[in-house]
Design a protein around this motif. Structure first.
Motif, PDB file in Angstrom:
ATOM      1  N   TYR A 180      -8.384  -5.295   4.819  1.00  0.00           N
ATOM      2  CA  TYR A 180      -8.178  -4.846   3.439  1.00  0.00           C
ATOM      3  C   TYR A 180      -8.999  -5.702   2.481  1.00  0.00           C
ATOM      4  O   TYR A 180      -9.240  -6.893   2.723  1.00  0.00           O
ATOM      5  N   ASP A 217       1.284  -0.014   4.380  1.00  0.00           N
ATOM      6  CA  ASP A 217       0.211   0.957   4.619  1.00  0.00           C
ATOM      7  C   ASP A 217      -0.165   0.977   6.099  1.00  0.00           C
ATOM      8  O   ASP A 217      -0.354   2.043   6.690  1.00  0.00           O
ATOM      9  N   LYS A 223       3.955   2.704  -1.960  1.00  0.00           N
ATOM     10  CA  LYS A 223       4.373   3.035  -0.594  1.00  0.00           C
ATOM     11  C   LYS A 223       5.886   2.920  -0.475  1.00  0.00           C
ATOM     12  O   LYS A 223       6.508   2.027  -1.075  1.00  0.00           O
ATOM     13  N   ASP A 231       0.740   3.996   9.057  1.00  0.00           N
ATOM     14  CA  ASP A 231      -0.479   4.697   9.455  1.00  0.00           C
ATOM     15  C   ASP A 231      -0.371   5.130  10.916  1.00  0.00           C
ATOM     16  O   ASP A 231      -0.320   4.289  11.818  1.00  0.00           O
ATOM     17  N   ARG A 259      -1.514   3.078  -5.358  1.00  0.00           N
ATOM     18  CA  ARG A 259      -1.046   3.812  -4.185  1.00  0.00           C
ATOM     19  C   ARG A 259      -0.408   2.870  -3.161  1.00  0.00           C
ATOM     20  O   ARG A 259       0.596   3.204  -2.532  1.00  0.00           O
ATOM     21  N   LEU A 260      -0.999   1.671  -2.991  1.00  0.00           N
ATOM     22  CA  LEU A 260      -0.418   0.690  -2.080  1.00  0.00           C
ATOM     23  C   LEU A 260       0.971   0.250  -2.556  1.00  0.00           C
ATOM     24  O   LEU A 260       1.911   0.163  -1.766  1.00  0.00           O
ATOM     25  N   SER A 281      10.037   0.762   8.177  1.00  0.00           N
ATOM     26  CA  SER A 281       8.989   1.707   8.579  1.00  0.00           C
ATOM     27  C   SER A 281       9.342   2.390   9.894  1.00  0.00           C
ATOM     28  O   SER A 281       9.006   3.564  10.111  1.00  0.00           O
ATOM     29  N   ILE A 289      -8.300   2.836  -1.330  1.00  0.00           N
ATOM     30  CA  ILE A 289      -6.874   3.156  -1.227  1.00  0.00           C
ATOM     31  C   ILE A 289      -6.239   3.216  -2.604  1.00  0.00           C
ATOM     32  O   ILE A 289      -5.415   4.092  -2.893  1.00  0.00           O
ATOM     33  N   LYS A 294     -10.018  -0.544   2.164  1.00  0.00           N
ATOM     34  CA  LYS A 294      -9.921  -0.927   3.571  1.00  0.00           C
ATOM     35  C   LYS A 294     -11.253  -0.652   4.260  1.00  0.00           C
ATOM     36  O   LYS A 294     -11.848   0.410   4.068  1.00  0.00           O
TER      37      LYS A 294
END
Length: 459
Positions: free
Chosen positions: A211, A261, A244, A265, A240-241, A288, A236, A222
């Motif tokens: 990153y 992130d 999450k 993924d 937006r990060l 997650s 990214i 990234k």
């Protein structure tokens, strides 16, 4: 100029750390004292994880010396050549029980002393050669130096870096504004994804899936590829990060944003999370996992395992099934589950429902060997206490459709034979840094509480 042969005397912990270590010294000679064989023999029948390494080491030594006569074993048997550029040295067994107490030698009451005395004896007899005692025991290295042994070393063939400060963090942080440093840029947009192509020199040393962030908080990207001239960066977006979300959990800082992130993924098979206590490694991994198993249906189950010295030795003294035996050691997971469901009216009912719905299984590292894990999300906590070979055993269990999350704190190593630079966690961070299916994130910053944050910085 041909380098003069060195004589290496191996301590028991070297063969427990790496059973085939005696093959790693290229053209130099290796001596195994009789005391080492006796210690291996006493360890091989214990109900501990280390007993397997002892048995493997014994079999490897036996295979090498099987066809040799007693005289040849004492004199030295040619080792198999592992490198075309280097001829192999010899392996011999030294009967340290034939040594007599003389002035300058240590007492023979302890096994460590017998091994040190062996090195001192060989150093005196073969004074023209460099004699090196190899041990992972720091105190033994000090004793050997104090007894007059000229050369004592740690076993470092599996050590990839010399200083933990050089360990890959998984991100590169720019001073100031990222775009102010860019002279030329080409961009391509596909759907909602934009990829920028910038000069390679902007980040001369980088790795796939690393990153890129800046201090001005205006950019987050990234690395997705490069050639000799250009670097491909997926834009990214910092917002937006930070937006999450996994099972109701949102990142508290940009490092947690990068971690989430990577965790969410589906193209990443291995996520390695490092960082201090309280930075959110376990909570993010579990959140997650629940998100991807229950909400998205990407995996069939969650397998949770954790390494501590006590688990590695035995889990038989606790009552119940394997899951019940593991429960006390995996309190960090259940604590995180409680945090995720603390707002529920009946927390216990919620936890039981989620455990069943996500098919969360607690497994011991002892029982991971030999398995093939399919379509699962595996959480391996506290893996700073695992050796490189132990981590390899676990990673190679992962079959089709399985994602592995390894987390650990290199400042909290409990093993007697591991340091931050020789830990299996450090080893896989370095080995997988160029693998396109993996990401490493160092979670910089304690978010547990101001008390934990102050303790991490000042204690």
């Amino acid at each position: 100029m041909i380098e003069e042969k060195i004589i290496y005397i191996l301590d028991t912990n070297i063969l427990l750390h790496e059973p085939f270590a005696f093959l790693s010294f290229q053209e130099h000679d290796v001596v195994v004292p009789m005391t080492v064989l006796e210690e291996l023999d006493s360890i091989k029948d214990r109900r501990k994880d280390v007993s397997r390494d002892a048995r493997v080491a014994i079999r490897a030594l036996e295979d090498t010396l099987a066809q040799a006569s007693p005289e040849e074993v004492l004199a030295g048997v040619k080792l198999p050549q592992t490198d075309e550029l280097h001829p192999s040295g010899c392996l011999s067994i030294f009967n340290d029980y034939t040594l007599e107490q003389t002035s300058g030698t240590l007492s023979f009451n302890e096994n460590d002393n017998r091994i040190i005395n062996t090195a001192l004896h060989i150093q005196a007899v073969k004074s023209s050669k460099r004699v090196v005692l190899v041990t992972k025991d720091i105190n033994m290295r000090l004793k050997a130096k104090g007894a007059g042994l000229a050369h004592v070393e740690d076993y470092r063939t599996d050590q990839l870096i010399d200083d933990i400060r050089f360990l890959t963090k998984g991100y590169h942080k720019f001073d100031g504004d990222f775009w102010e440093k860019i002279k030329s840029c080409e961009s391509e947009t596909e759907g909602r994804n934009t990829t920028h192509f910038v000069d390679r020199e902007i980040v001369p040393v980088t790795y796939i899936n690393e990153y890129l962030i800046d201090e001005s908080e205006s950019f987050a990207g990234k690395v997705t590829g490069w050639d000799e001239e250009k670097l491909a960066i997926l834009d990214i977006g910092r917002d937006r990060l930070m937006s999450k979300n996994a099972w109701g959990i949102q990142p508290k800082n940009i490092y947690q944003g990068m971690a989430l992130d990577a965790l969410l993924d589906p193209n990443i098979d291995l996520v390695i999370l490092t960082g201090p206590a309280g930075c959110g490694k376990t909570l993010l991994a579990l959140a997650s996992a629940l998100e991807q198993v229950i909400e998205r249906g990407l995996y069939d189950k969650v397998i949770v395992t954790r390494s501590t010295p006590e688990i590695a030795e035995s889990i038989g003294f606790l009552p119940g099934t394997e899951e019940e035996k593991m429960a006390p050691w995996l309190a960090a997971i259940t604590d995180s589950l409680e945090v995720l469901h603390k707002q529920d009216e009946n927390m216990n009912s919620s936890l039981n429902y989620i455990m069943d719905k996500a098919n969360i299984q607690f497994k011991s590292v002892n029982f991971m060997r030999g398995r093939s894990i399919q379509n699962a999300l595996v959480l391996l906590d506290e893996c700073q206490n695992l050796t490189a070979s132990q981590l390899k055993t676990i990673i190679t269990r992962c079959g089709e459709g399985t994602k592995l999350v390894c987390s650990g704190n290199l400042a909290q190593i409990d093993s007697n034979y591991l340091t931050a630079v020789t830990s299996g966690l450090t080893y896989i961070v370095e080995r997988f840094k160029s693998f396109p299916g993996s990401t490493t994130i160092n979670l910089n910053g304690v978010v547990r509480s101001r008390l934990a944050s102050f303790a991490e910085e000042n204690l």
